[in-house]
Enzyme design. Structure first.
Site, PDB file in Angstrom:
ATOM      1  N   ASP A 213      -7.317  -8.655  -4.156  1.00 31.14           N
ATOM      2  CA  ASP A 213      -7.209  -7.171  -3.771  1.00 31.14           C
ATOM      3  C   ASP A 213      -7.436  -6.221  -5.178  1.00 31.14           C
ATOM      4  O   ASP A 213      -6.844  -6.250  -5.999  1.00 31.14           O
ATOM      5  CB  ASP A 213      -5.707  -6.645  -3.485  1.00 31.14           C
ATOM      6  CG  ASP A 213      -5.531  -5.203  -3.013  1.00 31.14           C
ATOM      7  OD1 ASP A 213      -6.686  -4.669  -2.724  1.00 31.14           O
ATOM      8  OD2 ASP A 213      -4.474  -4.586  -3.239  1.00 31.14           O
TER       9      ASP A 213
ATOM     10  N   TRP B 246     -13.091   4.104  -2.789  1.00 28.37           N
ATOM     11  CA  TRP B 246     -12.268   4.264  -1.651  1.00 28.37           C
ATOM     12  C   TRP B 246     -11.894   5.767  -1.202  1.00 28.37           C
ATOM     13  O   TRP B 246     -12.331   6.092  -0.052  1.00 28.37           O
ATOM     14  CB  TRP B 246     -10.917   3.234  -1.334  1.00 28.37           C
ATOM     15  CG  TRP B 246      -9.840   3.877  -0.753  1.00 28.37           C
ATOM     16  CD1 TRP B 246      -8.712   4.130  -0.683  1.00 28.37           C
ATOM     17  CD2 TRP B 246     -10.100   3.928   1.047  1.00 28.37           C
ATOM     18  NE1 TRP B 246      -7.974   4.740   0.521  1.00 28.37           N
ATOM     19  CE2 TRP B 246      -8.971   4.396   1.289  1.00 28.37           C
ATOM     20  CE3 TRP B 246     -11.194   3.413   1.729  1.00 28.37           C
ATOM     21  CZ2 TRP B 246      -8.641   4.670   2.716  1.00 28.37           C
ATOM     22  CZ3 TRP B 246     -10.847   3.531   3.228  1.00 28.37           C
ATOM     23  CH2 TRP B 246      -9.691   4.230   3.679  1.00 28.37           C
TER      24      TRP B 246
ATOM     25  N   HIS C 199      -6.329  -7.169   0.497  1.00 22.49           N
ATOM     26  CA  HIS C 199      -5.497  -5.946   0.284  1.00 22.49           C
ATOM     27  C   HIS C 199      -4.237  -6.279   1.425  1.00 22.49           C
ATOM     28  O   HIS C 199      -3.153  -6.041   1.165  1.00 22.49           O
ATOM     29  CB  HIS C 199      -6.374  -4.643   0.481  1.00 22.49           C
ATOM     30  CG  HIS C 199      -5.378  -3.466   0.387  1.00 22.49           C
ATOM     31  ND1 HIS C 199      -4.809  -3.283  -0.868  1.00 22.49           N
ATOM     32  CD2 HIS C 199      -4.956  -2.470   1.316  1.00 22.49           C
ATOM     33  CE1 HIS C 199      -3.997  -1.995  -0.489  1.00 22.49           C
ATOM     34  NE2 HIS C 199      -4.347  -1.497   0.581  1.00 22.49           N
TER      35      HIS C 199
ATOM     36  N   ASP D 196       0.831  -1.296   0.055  1.00 24.96           N
ATOM     37  CA  ASP D 196      -0.217  -0.106   0.013  1.00 24.96           C
ATOM     38  C   ASP D 196       0.986   1.293   0.070  1.00 24.96           C
ATOM     39  O   ASP D 196       1.726   1.233  -0.786  1.00 24.96           O
ATOM     40  CB  ASP D 196      -0.944   0.023   1.240  1.00 24.96           C
ATOM     41  CG  ASP D 196      -2.240   1.015   1.233  1.00 24.96           C
ATOM     42  OD1 ASP D 196      -3.092   0.478   0.490  1.00 24.96           O
ATOM     43  OD2 ASP D 196      -1.801   2.067   1.803  1.00 24.96           O
ATOM     44  N   TRP D 197       0.651   2.219   0.815  1.00 27.85           N
ATOM     45  CA  TRP D 197       1.520   3.417   1.013  1.00 27.85           C
ATOM     46  C   TRP D 197       2.872   3.177   1.312  1.00 27.85           C
ATOM     47  O   TRP D 197       3.663   3.834   1.073  1.00 27.85           O
ATOM     48  CB  TRP D 197       0.933   4.324   1.982  1.00 27.85           C
ATOM     49  CG  TRP D 197      -0.024   5.513   1.150  1.00 27.85           C
ATOM     50  CD1 TRP D 197      -1.366   5.360   1.022  1.00 27.85           C
ATOM     51  CD2 TRP D 197       0.535   6.702   0.800  1.00 27.85           C
ATOM     52  NE1 TRP D 197      -1.564   6.728   0.470  1.00 27.85           N
ATOM     53  CE2 TRP D 197      -0.666   7.420   0.310  1.00 27.85           C
ATOM     54  CE3 TRP D 197       1.935   7.150   0.644  1.00 27.85           C
ATOM     55  CZ2 TRP D 197      -0.352   8.636  -0.472  1.00 27.85           C
ATOM     56  CZ3 TRP D 197       1.874   8.489  -0.165  1.00 27.85           C
ATOM     57  CH2 TRP D 197       0.864   9.095  -0.662  1.00 27.85           C
TER      58      TRP D 197
END
Length: 302
Positions: free
Chosen positions: A250, A164, A280, A123-124
């Protein structure tokens, strides 16, 4: 910069998280300092595995992976991004920028003098970590990308991300633990959901979590678009081992692995893998399995 600090008692006796806290102070970008928390397990002289979390989780996400990494004789380092976990939380949403997060993690990298690093990014963690790899390539030995990407705003982010992003701004109750639960395939116990909520005693602590979805570049003129393009110019020539370990469930990052594999020279010929039965947050769903993929990759490419 005004900072909030989650009380220590919020982190007492969290299930599966016995790790003592470690802290490093870094420049906040506004003339002051902020405190960054990190897990640091395993021999200090061992090769470090830097595991970067994303939105809206924290280092608790890596609790199943740390023991596997340490058992392999490696050093597990898992920072909490500012705004998350036990790290300080800037009180204003405008204090959070993409560039500041890259700078904050670069300062951690330098303060801990991490060398020969294996990056594990989700993710980030990838949006920040891949920038670090591009801008501090000499510190990194290899990369494992898991459900992440490095957007420049030149491609449509897709309906799942847009949904999202809209939800994150419009929901009156930004329930962090519930969001993590929603990004998992497996059922999470109530005490695990509560652990993801632990860093956020009330909504005033969630400014970073609320802001992060808006910081992802979704247009070519985004402030982070050009720095990310520059990062890609380095990644397009990055020949050190690069592995994709994405999950099978995901919708947010599906397909990003193909872009990474086709664009980064170090990804050629690597045993890219799909973690089945994971959403995810694959570290939550299949943490030990992902950790074993990381350890095997390190042993194969030393």
């Amino acid at each position: 910069m005004d900072l909030l600090r989650t009380p220590d008692e919020r982190f007492a006796d969290l299930p599966g998280y016995p790790f003592p806290p470690h802290y490093v102070d870094v420049p906040d970008g506004d003339g002051g300092r902020l405190r960054v928390h990190y897990i640091d397990e395993g021999p200090l002289g061992a090769d470090p595995v830097l595991m970067l979390h994303g939105e809206p989780s924290w280092s608790y996400l890596y609790r199943k992976m740390v023991p596997v990494v340490v058992a392999a004789g490696l050093r597990a380092v898992c920072p909490d991004l500012p705004g998350f976990g036990r790290s300080d939380k800037p009180a204003k949403r405008t204090d959070y920028t993409y560039q500041r997060h890259v700078d904050w993690m670069a300062a951690v990298l330098e303060a801990l003098n991490l060398q020969n690093v294996t990056l594990v990014a989700q993710d980030w963690g990838g949006l920040i970590g891949l920038r670090l790899v591009a801008e501090h390539s000499d510190r990194f030995a290899r990369v494992v990308a898991a459900n992440t990407f490095l957007p420049t705003g030149d491609r449509d982010p897709g309906p799942a991300f847009k949904a999202w992003q809209q939800y994150s701004q419009e929901t009156p109750d930004f329930h962090v633990g519930g969001i993590v639960k929603g990004g998992c395939v497996t059922e999470l116990a109530p005490e695990v959901i509560a652990a993801y909520d632990a860093p956020f005693p009330d909504d005033t602590y969630k400014e970073g979590a609320r802001q992060f979805p808006l910081l992802v570049p979704t247009s070519p003129d985004d402030p982070a678009a050009e720095p990310n393009r520059k990062a890609w110019s380095v990644l397009n020539t990055f020949e050190k081992p690069f592995l994709c370990a994405f999950s099978d469930s995901d919708p947010i990052t599906a397909g990003a692995d193909r872009v990474l594999e086709e664009s980064i020279p170090g990804a050629e010929g690597q045993p890219h893998t799909t973690i089945t039965g994971a959403g995810h947050f694959l570290q939550e769903d299949r943490g030990a399995e992902l950790a074993n993929v990381v350890v095997d990759f390190i042993e194969r490419t030393r």
